[in-house]
Motif scaffolding. Structure first.
Motif, PDB file in Angstrom:
ATOM      1  N   GLY A  73      -2.273 -55.339 -30.769  1.00  0.00           N
ATOM      2  CA  GLY A  73      -3.234 -55.111 -31.844  1.00  0.00           C
ATOM      3  C   GLY A  73      -3.521 -56.364 -32.644  1.00  0.00           C
ATOM      4  O   GLY A  73      -4.673 -56.654 -32.969  1.00  0.00           O
ATOM      5  N   LEU A  74      -2.482 -57.126 -32.950  1.00  0.00           N
ATOM      6  CA  LEU A  74      -2.674 -58.361 -33.710  1.00  0.00           C
ATOM      7  C   LEU A  74      -3.519 -59.361 -32.924  1.00  0.00           C
ATOM      8  O   LEU A  74      -4.366 -60.059 -33.486  1.00  0.00           O
ATOM      9  CB  LEU A  74      -1.319 -58.974 -34.076  1.00  0.00           C
ATOM     10  N   LEU A  75      -3.300 -59.424 -31.617  1.00  0.00           N
ATOM     11  CA  LEU A  75      -4.093 -60.338 -30.785  1.00  0.00           C
ATOM     12  C   LEU A  75      -5.542 -59.877 -30.688  1.00  0.00           C
ATOM     13  O   LEU A  75      -6.479 -60.657 -30.891  1.00  0.00           O
ATOM     14  CB  LEU A  75      -3.486 -60.435 -29.383  1.00  0.00           C
ATOM     15  N   HIS A  76      -5.726 -58.602 -30.365  1.00  0.00           N
ATOM     16  CA  HIS A  76      -7.078 -58.096 -30.079  1.00  0.00           C
ATOM     17  C   HIS A  76      -7.875 -57.837 -31.354  1.00  0.00           C
ATOM     18  O   HIS A  76      -9.045 -58.231 -31.440  1.00  0.00           O
ATOM     19  CB  HIS A  76      -6.980 -56.807 -29.270  1.00  0.00           C
ATOM     20  N   PHE A  77      -7.255 -57.185 -32.324  1.00  0.00           N
ATOM     21  CA  PHE A  77      -7.993 -56.746 -33.509  1.00  0.00           C
ATOM     22  C   PHE A  77      -7.874 -57.731 -34.678  1.00  0.00           C
ATOM     23  O   PHE A  77      -8.884 -58.190 -35.214  1.00  0.00           O
ATOM     24  CB  PHE A  77      -7.518 -55.355 -33.935  1.00  0.00           C
ATOM     25  N   PHE A  78      -6.631 -58.061 -35.076  1.00  0.00           N
ATOM     26  CA  PHE A  78      -6.437 -58.930 -36.234  1.00  0.00           C
ATOM     27  C   PHE A  78      -7.051 -60.313 -35.983  1.00  0.00           C
ATOM     28  O   PHE A  78      -7.874 -60.797 -36.755  1.00  0.00           O
ATOM     29  CB  PHE A  78      -4.943 -59.067 -36.525  1.00  0.00           C
ATOM     30  N   ILE A  79      -6.673 -60.948 -34.871  1.00  0.00           N
ATOM     31  CA  ILE A  79      -7.177 -62.296 -34.592  1.00  0.00           C
ATOM     32  C   ILE A  79      -8.523 -62.241 -33.874  1.00  0.00           C
ATOM     33  O   ILE A  79      -9.479 -62.922 -34.251  1.00  0.00           O
ATOM     34  CB  ILE A  79      -6.160 -63.084 -33.743  1.00  0.00           C
ATOM     35  N   GLY A  80      -8.602 -61.425 -32.825  1.00  0.00           N
ATOM     36  CA  GLY A  80      -9.817 -61.375 -32.014  1.00  0.00           C
ATOM     37  C   GLY A  80     -11.046 -60.951 -32.794  1.00  0.00           C
ATOM     38  O   GLY A  80     -12.114 -61.567 -32.681  1.00  0.00           O
ATOM     39  N   TRP A  81     -10.920 -59.882 -33.595  1.00  0.00           N
ATOM     40  CA  TRP A  81     -12.067 -59.421 -34.377  1.00  0.00           C
ATOM     41  C   TRP A  81     -12.439 -60.416 -35.470  1.00  0.00           C
ATOM     42  O   TRP A  81     -13.608 -60.538 -35.830  1.00  0.00           O
ATOM     43  CB  TRP A  81     -11.770 -58.043 -34.983  1.00  0.00           C
ATOM     44  N   TRP A 172      -8.620 -61.508 -26.359  1.00  0.00           N
ATOM     45  CA  TRP A 172      -8.802 -60.222 -25.676  1.00  0.00           C
ATOM     46  C   TRP A 172      -8.304 -60.251 -24.241  1.00  0.00           C
ATOM     47  O   TRP A 172      -8.052 -59.207 -23.655  1.00  0.00           O
ATOM     48  CB  TRP A 172     -10.275 -59.812 -25.739  1.00  0.00           C
ATOM     49  N   SER A 173      -8.171 -61.438 -23.664  1.00  0.00           N
ATOM     50  CA  SER A 173      -7.609 -61.528 -22.314  1.00  0.00           C
ATOM     51  C   SER A 173      -6.083 -61.436 -22.334  1.00  0.00           C
ATOM     52  O   SER A 173      -5.466 -61.102 -21.322  1.00  0.00           O
ATOM     53  CB  SER A 173      -8.035 -62.842 -21.654  1.00  0.00           C
ATOM     54  N   LEU A 174      -5.466 -61.717 -23.487  1.00  0.00           N
ATOM     55  CA  LEU A 174      -4.007 -61.668 -23.605  1.00  0.00           C
ATOM     56  C   LEU A 174      -3.494 -60.279 -23.977  1.00  0.00           C
ATOM     57  O   LEU A 174      -2.405 -59.879 -23.557  1.00  0.00           O
ATOM     58  CB  LEU A 174      -3.529 -62.668 -24.657  1.00  0.00           C
TER      59      LEU A 174
END
Length: 302
Positions: A73-81, A172-174
């Protein structure tokens, strides 16, 4: 409804979200925009979980599953978004959507480095096509051809203008690496993604409270807030539909169908934001075609 239809619905929803979100981020700071997006999405997913899942399973899930979903979630949403919102505010929704579609490119590179999956000739061809598409969006090339007339004063140019969108795609790839690990301990994609979004929203809230104590935030217009709330609901629903699709259909098919978001953004963002702000030129359409085509090659060749 089949997995393919769920994936198509998710792609359409995400495309509409990006177009609406572009209108919203014009009138608010990046961090506030991302927090609102996380908060609304967390509420949507928590409601969906309460209605369709046994929420009590979270109490019995191993700590490893919670940690994996939180990292994802931190990778995709917190950082990615955050990177996605920053990219939209800097270069627009259409170019950002194109850059986000490069996620399979980073997925192939990560697989090569972590799993020693040596790319074959077809994969290399897909990578080269994607790189060609990204090159087409480079504003330096547009300016060299005299296509930069009427560009807004705050719109960035050059490769540096692409870094936020590419960073979002990389994050998002991670995230799937940790999603898979989490699902080994709790086989519920909806509960897992709800945990990831919830953790990200909580982390963002703590950061914003700290920043608010140091200096006040810029006022948000009613128009921007309304668009942001609708966009947040859409991205929450689209995320849920994507996970349903992943549960019912092969990953490759889901990834391929959700790329429909790219032409949706190209068509809608100029209408919602204005053609002088969101300039979807022939160059953008050519770049989009190359990136989507190359991404399909990578997805379907795996």
């Amino acid at each position: 409804m089949s997995g393919a239809l769920w994936a198509l619905a998710a792609g359409l929803g995400f495309g509409l979200f990006q177009a609406l979100n572009r209108r919203a981020v014009q009138g608010m700071g990046i961090m506030v925009a991302t927090f609102l997006q996380l908060l609304v999405s967390a509420l949507v997913l928590a409601t969906a979980s309460a209605l369709t899942e046994d929420v009590g399973r979270l109490a019995n899930a191993p700590a490893s599953a919670w940690i994996a979903f939180a990292i994802a979630g931190l990778l995709h949403f917190f950082i990615g978004w955050t990177f996605m919102n920053a990219s939209q505010k800097r270069i627009g929704a259409a170019r950002t959507s194109l850059l986000i579609a490069t996620t399979p490119l980073f997925g192939a590179l990560v697989a090569a480095l972590t799993l020693q999956e040596i790319p074959n000739l077809v994969t290399v061809a897909g990578i080269l096509v994607i790189v060609g598409g990204v090159y087409m969006v480079n504003e330096l090339k547009a300016r060299a051809r005299g296509e930069s007339l009427a560009r807004p004063a705050d719109e960035a140019t050059g490769f540096r203008s692409l870094q936020f969108g590419l960073a979002a795609a990389f994050c998002w790839s991670l995230s799937p690496i940790f999603i898979r690990r989490g699902l080994q301990g709790l086989d519920s994609p909806l509960l897992g993604v709800t945990v990831g979004v919830g953790v990200s929203a909580l982390a963002y809230a703590l950061i914003l409270i700290f920043l608010r104590l140091r200096s006040p935030f810029e006022p948000i217009s009613f128009d921007s807030m309304a668009f942001k709330l609708v966009a947040g609901v859409l991205v929450g629903l689209s995320t849920w539909m994507r996970w349903i699709a992943l549960d019912l259909a092969p990953v490759a098919l889901v990834l391929a169908l959700t790329l429909v978001s790219v032409p949706i953004v190209n068509l809608l963002s100029p209408v919602l934001v204005g053609r002088t702000v969101e300039r979807v030129t022939r160059q953008v359409w050519v770049g989009s075609s190359l990136v989507v085509g190359g991404s399909l090659v990578l997805i379907l060749s795996r």
